[in-house]
Design an enzyme around this catalytic site. Structure first.
Site, PDB file in Angstrom:
ATOM      1  N   ASN A 186      -0.825   4.816   3.004  1.00 48.71           N
ATOM      2  CA  ASN A 186      -1.198   5.388   1.715  1.00 48.71           C
ATOM      3  C   ASN A 186      -2.514   6.144   1.870  1.00 48.71           C
ATOM      4  O   ASN A 186      -3.420   5.678   2.559  1.00 48.71           O
ATOM      5  CB  ASN A 186      -1.352   4.280   0.667  1.00 48.71           C
TER       6      ASN A 186
ATOM      7  N   GLU B 212       1.449  -8.267   2.757  1.00 55.91           N
ATOM      8  CA  GLU B 212       1.233  -7.431   3.921  1.00 55.91           C
ATOM      9  C   GLU B 212       1.620  -8.182   5.184  1.00 55.91           C
ATOM     10  O   GLU B 212       1.299  -9.374   5.336  1.00 55.91           O
ATOM     11  CB  GLU B 212      -0.240  -6.997   4.008  1.00 55.91           C
TER      12      GLU B 212
ATOM     13  N   THR C 196      -1.786   1.918  -8.150  1.00 60.58           N
ATOM     14  CA  THR C 196      -2.931   2.498  -8.865  1.00 60.58           C
ATOM     15  C   THR C 196      -2.480   3.488  -9.929  1.00 60.58           C
ATOM     16  O   THR C 196      -3.002   3.507 -11.050  1.00 60.58           O
ATOM     17  CB  THR C 196      -3.868   3.189  -7.854  1.00 60.58           C
TER      18      THR C 196
ATOM     19  N   GLY D  34      -0.271  -5.914  -2.464  1.00 60.17           N
ATOM     20  CA  GLY D  34       0.983  -6.613  -2.267  1.00 60.17           C
ATOM     21  C   GLY D  34       1.006  -7.371  -0.952  1.00 60.17           C
ATOM     22  O   GLY D  34       0.055  -7.392  -0.182  1.00 60.17           O
TER      23      GLY D  34
ATOM     24  N   SER E 227      -5.370   4.037  -0.848  1.00 65.22           N
ATOM     25  CA  SER E 227      -5.051   2.615  -0.927  1.00 65.22           C
ATOM     26  C   SER E 227      -6.242   1.844  -1.479  1.00 65.22           C
ATOM     27  O   SER E 227      -7.382   2.002  -1.026  1.00 65.22           O
ATOM     28  CB  SER E 227      -4.675   2.084   0.460  1.00 65.22           C
ATOM     29  N   SER E 228      -5.984   0.994  -2.473  1.00 61.76           N
ATOM     30  CA  SER E 228      -7.041   0.140  -3.029  1.00 61.76           C
ATOM     31  C   SER E 228      -7.276  -1.007  -2.061  1.00 61.76           C
ATOM     32  O   SER E 228      -6.373  -1.799  -1.792  1.00 61.76           O
ATOM     33  CB  SER E 228      -6.619  -0.394  -4.398  1.00 61.76           C
TER      34      SER E 228
ATOM     35  N   SER F 253       0.833  -1.192   0.000  1.00 61.47           N
ATOM     36  CA  SER F 253       0.000   0.000   0.000  1.00 61.47           C
ATOM     37  C   SER F 253       0.873   1.249   0.000  1.00 61.47           C
ATOM     38  O   SER F 253       1.767   1.405   0.827  1.00 61.47           O
ATOM     39  CB  SER F 253      -0.906  -0.001   1.236  1.00 61.47           C
ATOM     40  N   GLY F 254       0.615   2.154  -0.941  1.00 60.86           N
ATOM     41  CA  GLY F 254       1.379   3.389  -1.051  1.00 60.86           C
ATOM     42  C   GLY F 254       2.543   3.310  -2.003  1.00 60.86           C
ATOM     43  O   GLY F 254       3.285   4.282  -2.163  1.00 60.86           O
TER      44      GLY F 254
END
Length: 1514
Positions: A209, A439, A163, A437, A212-213, A158-159
């Site tokens: 992020n 985590e 995206t 990704g 974040s998606s 994330s971050g």
């Protein structure tokens, strides 16, 4: 990665560091397995040999764009390469065909504009700098060429920028395959616009992020057989539903909740939302707003995006009504009810939110309360209603909120897919996977478990792909790879998903039993996997478990595993929302079968997610994968910060290190033969002396050094892990011995040099002593010789002195006698000459005086008359100035200039009059003095004559007998004195006359200068008047022309043809206006003076027949003209015959003055059809010459109706009349006097003016076609000219058998010169105006500058010293061409290459490290921006002399300036844009062609024979 070998003292190595992961240093001591290293940070460490990795001391400071080029492929090498590139804003790096993207945390718009996409279009992968566009282009090209579907997998934590990278890929694919249209909107537009919608409902702020998606997304872009986008579909995975109800600080809920609270006031009232801090689902965190994000604007943008993807306004309202209902659901709190274990809303506030939620859901409030507080249990015999306690009711509320939001998100995805539409006939697609990704947090729940399962599956796919790429590389190079072991993670996947004993299977089993808890589930896991090497139990926890993933160990907490794995809809919730009066809400919960609606049916999220993964991997297996690994450089989300430990962990999680391990299992080091021999040729120089090729030389070298396990491919040599350090160690050993030899030779050289200096000094002392003795002997001999010479010269001097004295006396006597005789003669001649001079001076003075009086009177008269005329002209100008208001300011300025010049002229006249008056008075005085002297002279002369006569008479009367000499001494003396006085008076008079003449000449010169200034001032006044008059005429013409065009455009519709535009209401309407116009013209020509007489029916019929006859004749003439000019008529006297013929015909037919005619339409159609073959430059140049010449003739002839040209006022001064006389001379009046019948002005009507505009457009179009054709021809050559061909090293392979004649610099550049010469020859042969030729070459050279400069900035292999010399030599060829073409055709073309010239000049400078930033910007590269200089300085490397680029201080200064200008998108761009505009106007064309003479131009010979074109003979 194998352990390094051959670590010796002085080697540079990498050692582990707890703070920065890895640090470099130099080996000081080697004691067995212990190594002492001095780190660059100042530390001194002792480490084990197995924990040390070698460092490549020759690696470029700016890193390499592909990490497979690294000499040592290991963790510290990869990390250092990414860090060095990140420091230079190079955020993209390749690892083979894998792209690593490091998030810069700043906007870099210059990297993603359309110009950058154009650069990567069609470029080979790896040819340009790493970029997502290169990955997308490679996927697109492979799909088109091989017909295989492609997939681009974007991953990262994330971050990391997943995206944004996905957006860039989508943009490029839309750029390459756009144009498909669905319901008025393009497919790619809908796909791109779907991103904001899905981000609003699926993205949220997390700790790492801001956007974040929280779901996985796989976008399938479908293409047709032509490579155009024909459809698309979006697949989503595992939306994080728990975030709807649970948000931890400082994170946020999904963006849509905050957007709705910030919506416009009418929407807030409609959806009954208020302050976002009042909602329970939002106030669990203290973070409500994001920096630089306006939720109100995002709300409007999201609704616009919904419209693009096909969501109607009613559906949008329903969507946000559901979102608002979820917010109100969260504010419903419960308390204990009256019954046991029952619950009810806590207070009035909870009742309010319950009623509001029911209103928004459009359902019954009581039913909503029952569905939250009660459960219905259906048995075989009866139905039991069970009350829920407050805790269970809260869980039921959250379950309802989560299932509603999940169904809403699924509906959005399905709606987007249905709106975009899929192509069932599509044979190929490109999928872009944007997925979370790996985590690993402090608390890892079911979501992290599923996310890491996804990454394990994708990692297995990734490993297989990397291994496959390795196999393809080995197969391509034809080397043996059968023994290489494949690294797999299948055991972890079996642990998680294997049936029936995997973790997911056990979790589903536990969820099936009502009494199962997370403790019992954990114990089951401990019992089942206690001996599994990938599974372990933490010591201090009874319910956690740890899995050893490929990226590291992750500990999961099982507290919420069972609840989050259950995916069932409560029957009461299903029944409640299915009965909603809102069709949208009821559509989210369709009615189920009767048996399934009576109770809650269980389904597993884990199993469903596993099935989705299987489907995803099946799709990926059917495609050719491409990988982008996104990396977040720091957790602060700030630019210019690179945390080594954080990045290294992400590289491990992203599988990059796994890919490196796979490479190291085979042959991690791969070098081309040229690079290998260049680096290690010193290990065996003897094998390079022969005539063998590179492959044989490489094999002999490896055999010579006795290296085992390597492989020789077709183009590369493959080395096993550890062999590169071994070769480097041997190389370092040889370099060390060479250094010792060099030192020995140097010491020997210094000692010999000292000895030679000492010996030279001794010899110099000896020579000095011998010289001193010789000089003393020589001095004595010299003294003796000097004495003898002195004696001899003294005797000679005495004898000569006596002789000279005697000679001088004789000469003096002779001189005196001769001088006395000469003086007597001279005195007589002077007296005679003086008398003559006095007489001539007197006559001259009298004549000059008379002339000056006449001249003064003339000048005074002229000045008075000119002043009078100037005042009269000024009065006229002032009167004209009052009438014209549009040019008042310009006239006022001109009047001021006239007044100023008039004032200066009057001042000059006054000064001249004063001077003339003073001169006149002085002349009068001198004249009076002269008259007095003349009177005295006459009196004296009369007295002398009287005395002479008296003397004669006395002599006659005297007796002749005796002569008595009588001398009147007194009279003689008196006459002599008077004569002397007269002589003195005459000499004084002569001096005064001379002085007077000098003063007169000076005064005359001053008067002439002032007269000249006055005439110049008058000429300026006339020029200003003329310029003002021309401006008035031009303005008047433009106003009239514009007025006519506006009137015609208002009277007619813009859709019809020009002939229909010009239609006027008549009694009879024909098909085209040409008939009508010719009919009116024939009627006009046939009118007779007696036409007023009554006519009968027979006369009308005859008139109609005559008119039709004229119309038919006119049509035949136009057809003949069109047929003739369609042929290549050539040129006459350097002018195009076709253009001249067309102009003469139109002028004779009076087409310019016709209100309606179709001649112009036919001519425009003829020109359009003639230039359809756009590839033939010679044909295009012919028509460019014709159209431009015809446009010039129209520009000189046509004037708008109602704009009469005023004649210039007659010149009132002598100078003005002379000027007009010069202007009207025959040499400058070819077009106005002699060519009056060729080019004359006519009042143009609307069709003629429109034809002129259309002709202008065709001139610009043909010009653009020729220019673009030249660019197209040069584009392929420029790609070869930007990089110097690589030549074999002379000291490596003296006879490599390669022939570089085809790649010589002169060959490619000579091709460009030939292209330019060919074009110039074509343009000259077709007599294209020189201004167009200059503009074409200026833009072509600008294109060359853009292409060469952009290629230089995009390719690191081009920023070298040798390449700079290569390009500089080519630019010298272009400069020579510009000089040979001369300024008439080349113009300022050479100046257009300023960017590439300065860049190349910088590349070939030696000792760049000594140059300061000010010297670079002020002296060397004045035109280049900071971004361009920074790019060149960071990409530069010297392949010849191994020199360095500019100093780090200069790089730091540039980086600071770039940071300050980062807010400006323009300043961030370092690439140049090609200018494709039209750089000339009609006035430029007229100024170039105005000197042409059309009198000698002969019309087309074919038309001269036609009787209808007899007027061409005139």
């Amino acid at each position: 990665m194998a352990a390094p070998v051959n670590i010796v003292v002085g080697s540079f190595v990498w050692v582990e560091d707890p703070d920065v992961a890895w640090t470099d240093g130099e080996v000081l001591e080697v004691n067995g397995e212990e190594i002492k290293v001095s780190c660059t940070s100042g530390k001194m460490v002792v480490v084990n040999r197995s924990n040390v990795y070698p460092k490549d001391a020759e690696a470029p400071p700016c890193g390499v764009d592909d990490m497979t080029k690294l000499a040592y492929l290991h963790e510290p090498g990869v990390l250092e390469n990414l860090r060095s590139r990140y420091d230079m804003n190079e955020i993209y790096t390749y690892t083979g065909n894998i792209l690593i993207a490091v998030n810069p945390f700043r906007r870099l718009p210059h990297l993603y504009d359309s110009h950058m996409m154009e650069q990567y279009k069609g470029a080979a992968f790896g040819e340009l700098s790493p970029h997502p566009f290169a990955v997308a282009d490679a996927a697109y090209r492979q799909m088109i060429n091989e017909g295989i579907s492609q997939a681009i997998l974007v991953s990262g934590e994330s971050g990391a920028g997943k995206t944004e990278s996905t957006k860039m890929l989508m943009r490029y694919l839309a750029y390459m395959g756009g144009r498909a249209v669905s319901e008025g909107r393009t497919v790619e537009q809908q796909v791109l616009e779907s991103n904001p919608v899905l981000e609003a409902f699926g993205n949220a702020k997390t700790v790492r992020n801001n956007n974040s998606s929280r779901f996985g997304k796989f976008v399938e872009i479908q293409f047709d057989q032509h490579g155009r986008i024909s459809g698309a579909a979006i697949r989503t995975y595992l939306l994080e539903r728990s975030r709807v109800c649970q948000v931890s600080d400082p994170e946020r809920n999904y963006h849509c909740f905050y957007m709705l609270c910030a919506a416009p006031s009418e929407d807030v009232e409609k959806f009954k939302v208020g302050n976002l801090r009042s909602f329970h689902y939002l106030n669990q965190s203290n973070c409500y707003e994001l920096d630089e994000i306006d939720d109100a604007k995002e709300y409007l943008a999201t609704r616009r995006a919904m419209e693009v993807v096909g969501i109607s306004s009613e559906e949008q309202d329903a969507i946000f009504r559901v979102v608002a209902a979820i917010l109100h659901l969260g504010n419903i709190e419960f308390k204990k009810g009256q019954e046991t274990d029952s619950s009810e809303p806590k207070d009035e506030k909870s009742w309010f939110h319950l009623r509001t939620a029911a209103e928004l859901f459009m359902c019954d409030a009581k039913a909503l309360e029952d569905s939250l507080c009660k459960r219905v249990i259906v048995t075989r015999d009866e139905t039991i209603t069970k009350c829920l306690d407050p805790a269970a009711a809260t869980l039921s509320r959250d379950a309802l909120a989560k299932i509603v939001y999940s169904r809403l998100f699924d509906w959005l995805v399905n709606k987007i897919n249905n709106s975009i539409g899929q192509d069932p006939n599509s044979k190929s697609l490109i999928g872009v996977l944007d997925i979370y990704g790996f985590e690993s947090f402090k608390t890892n729940s079911f979501e992290q478990f599923c996310i890491n399962l996804t990454n394990e599956k994708l990692q297995q796919h990734f490993n297989q792909h990397v291994f496959k790429m390795e196999q393809e590389e080995y197969t391509k190079e034809e080397i043996d790879w059968s023994y290489i072991e494949f690294i797999d993670n299948q055991d972890v996947l079996d642990l998680i998903e294997k049936k029936p004993g995997g973790i997911i299977a056990l979790l589903d089993e536990a969820c099936m039993f009502p009494r199962s808890t997370h403790e019992t589930f954990a114990q089951k896991l401990y019992q089942t996997f206690k001996n599994h090497k990938r599974f372990s139990k933490p010591k201090l926890s009874q319910s956690d478990f740890t899995i050893c993933h490929y990226a590291g160990d992750v500990t999961y907490q099982t507290e919420l595993f069972l609840d989050k794995n259950k995916d069932y809809v409560v029957a009461e919730h299903q029944a409640l929302l299915s009965a909603s009066k809102c069709s949208f809400v009821s559509g989210l919960f369709p009615l189920l079968a009767e048996e399934s609606s009576k109770s809650s049916k269980f389904s597993s999220i884990g199993s469903r997610f596993k099935q989705q993964l299987v489907s995803l991997l099946e799709t990926l297996s059917a495609t050719e994968p491409h990988y982008i690994r996104c990396v977040k450089p720091n957790n602060l989300l700030k630019p210019a910060i690179f945390e080594n430990s954080n990045v290294l962990q992400q590289l491990r999680c992203g599988g990059v290190m796994e890919a490196i391990r796979i490479s190291c299992a085979g042959y991690p080091t791969r070098r081309t033969f040229f690079e290998f021999l260049s680096r290690f040729g010193i290990l065996a120089p003897q094998v390079l002396d022969g005539s063998c090729d590179e492959i044989t030389a490489t094999r002999r070298l490896l055999e010579k050094v006795d290296l085992k396990g390597y492989q020789i491919g077709k183009t590369k040599v493959f080395l096993r892990a550890g062999q590169m350090p071994e070769l480097d160690a041997r190389r370092a050993e040889i370099l060390g011995r060479s250094a010792s030899i060099i030192q020995r030779k140097l010491r020997s050289y210094l000692a010999r040099k000292s000895f030679i200096v000492l010996r030279r000094s001794v010899r110099q002392i000896q020579a000095a002593c011998r010289g001193e003795l010789a000089r003393q002997l020589y001095e004595n001999m010299r003294r003796e010789a000097a004495c003898l010479r002195i004696q001899k010269n003294l005797r000679m001097h005495l004898a000569r002195k006596a002789y000279k004295s005697l000679q001088s006396s004789a000469i003096s006597i002779q001189t005196g006698i001769r001088g006395m005789a000469a003086r007597n003669k001279l005195r007589f001649q002077r007296q005679t000459k003086a008398a003559i001079t006095i007489q001539s001076r007197c006559r001259q003075y009298l004549a000059r005086l008379q002339y000056m009086r006449i001249k003064k009177a003339s000048i005074t008269t002229q000045c008075a008359w000119r002043g009078k005329v100037a005042r009269r002209e000024l009065k006229k100008l002032k009167m004209a100035a009052r009438e014209t208001g549009a040019l008042q300011a310009a006239k006022n300025k001109l009047e001021k200039q006239v007044e100023e010049l008039t004032w200066r002229l009057q001042l000059e006249k006054r000064m001249r009059a004063d001077l003339e008056e003073a001169k006149t008075q002085e002349n009068v005085k001198l004249q009076s003095a002269l008259e007095e002297m003349q009177l005295q002279f006459k009196e004296t002369k009369a007295q002398l004559l009287k005395e002479c006569e008296a003397a004669k008479m006395a002599a006659e009367q005297a007796p002749v007998i005796k002569e008595v000499p009588v001398v009147d001494d007194a009279l003689l003396e008196r006459l002599t004195k008077e004569n002397e006085k007269l002589k003195a008076l005459v000499s004084t008079l002569e001096k005064k006359i001379d002085e007077t003449e000098k003063k007169y000449e000076e005064t005359n010169k001053l008067s002439e200068e002032r007269l000249k200034q006055a005439l110049d001032a008058e000429s300026k006044i006339i020029n200003l008047k003329t310029a003002m008059q021309r401006l008035e005429e031009k303005l008047s013409d433009l106003e009239n022309e514009d007025q006519i065009l506006r009137q015609q455009s208002l009277l007619n519709t813009p859709v019809k043809k020009m002939s229909e535009h010009l239609a006027i209401p008549t009694i009879k309407s024909l098909e085209n206006g040409h008939h009508e116009s010719e009919e009116h013209r024939a009627n006009f020509l046939l009118q007779e003076p007696m036409s007023a007489a009554p006519t009968n029916k027979l006369g009308v019929e005859s008139d109609n027949k005559l008119r039709r006859f004229h119309i038919e004749r006119q049509h035949e003439s136009v057809d003949a003209l069109i047929k003739c000019v369609m042929q290549d008529l050539g040129f006459s006297q350097g002018k195009p015959v076709a253009a001249f013929t067309i102009y003469k015909c139109l002028l004779h037919w009076k087409s310019f003055e016709a209100e309606r005619t179709s001649v112009f339409d036919r001519l425009i159609q003829m020109i359009g059809s003639a230039i359809e073959n756009q590839d033939n430059n010679e044909h295009m140049a012919y028509w460019l010459s014709n159209t431009s010449t015809l446009l010039f003739l129209l520009q000189r002839s046509l004037k708008a109706a109602g704009s009469p040209r005023r004649k210039p006022p007659p010149a009132t001064s002598l100078f003005g009349r002379m000027t007009q006389g010069f202007r009207s001379s025959p040499s400058s009046a070819n077009l106005n006097v002699g060519g009056l019948d060729v080019v004359r002005q006519v009042e143009a009507k609307y069709p003629a003016l429109l034809f002129k505009q259309q002709l202008t457009a065709y001139v610009e179009k043909i010009y653009g076609i020729i220019r673009d054709n030249v660019k197209k021809d040069l584009s392929s050559l420029l790609s070869l000219c930007i990089q110097a061909p690589r030549t074999s090293r002379g000291n490596v392979l003296r006879s490599s058998g390669r022939s570089l004649s085809n790649n010589s610099p002169a060959n490619h550049w000579q091709s460009i010169i030939e292209t330019l010469n060919m074009l110039l020859s074509i343009l000259k042969e077709n007599f294209v105006p020189s201004v167009l030729v200059r503009k074409i070459y200026t833009q072509v050279f600008s294109y060359i500058n853009v292409q060469l400069f952009n290629s230089l900035l995009l390719r690191r292999e081009c920023c070298t010293f040798s390449n700079g010399e290569y390009v500089k030599a080519g630019l010298a060829e272009l400069e020579l061409w510009c000089c040979q073409a001369k300024e008439e055709y080349a113009g300022s073309s050479w100046d257009e290459l300023k960017h590439i010239r300065q860049a190349v000049g910088f590349l070939v400078i030696h000792q760049k490290s000594r140059i300061s930033y000010d010297e670079i910007t002020n002296d060397l590269c004045t035109i280049l921006s900071v971004q361009q200089l920074y790019r060149i300085c960071t990409l530069y490397w010297d392949d010849n002399y191994n020199t360095r680029s500019v100093s780090p201080n200069v790089i730091s200064s540039m980086r600071v300036l770039m940071t300050e200008d980062s807010h400006s998108a323009v300043s961030n761009s370092f690439l140049l844009d090609d200018n494709s505009s039209i750089p000339f106007s009609v006035d430029d064309l007229s100024s170039t062609l105005q000197e042409k003479d059309f009198l000698d131009v002969k019309p087309a010979e074919e038309l001269l024979e036609n009787p209808a074109f007899q007027f061409l003979h005139e």
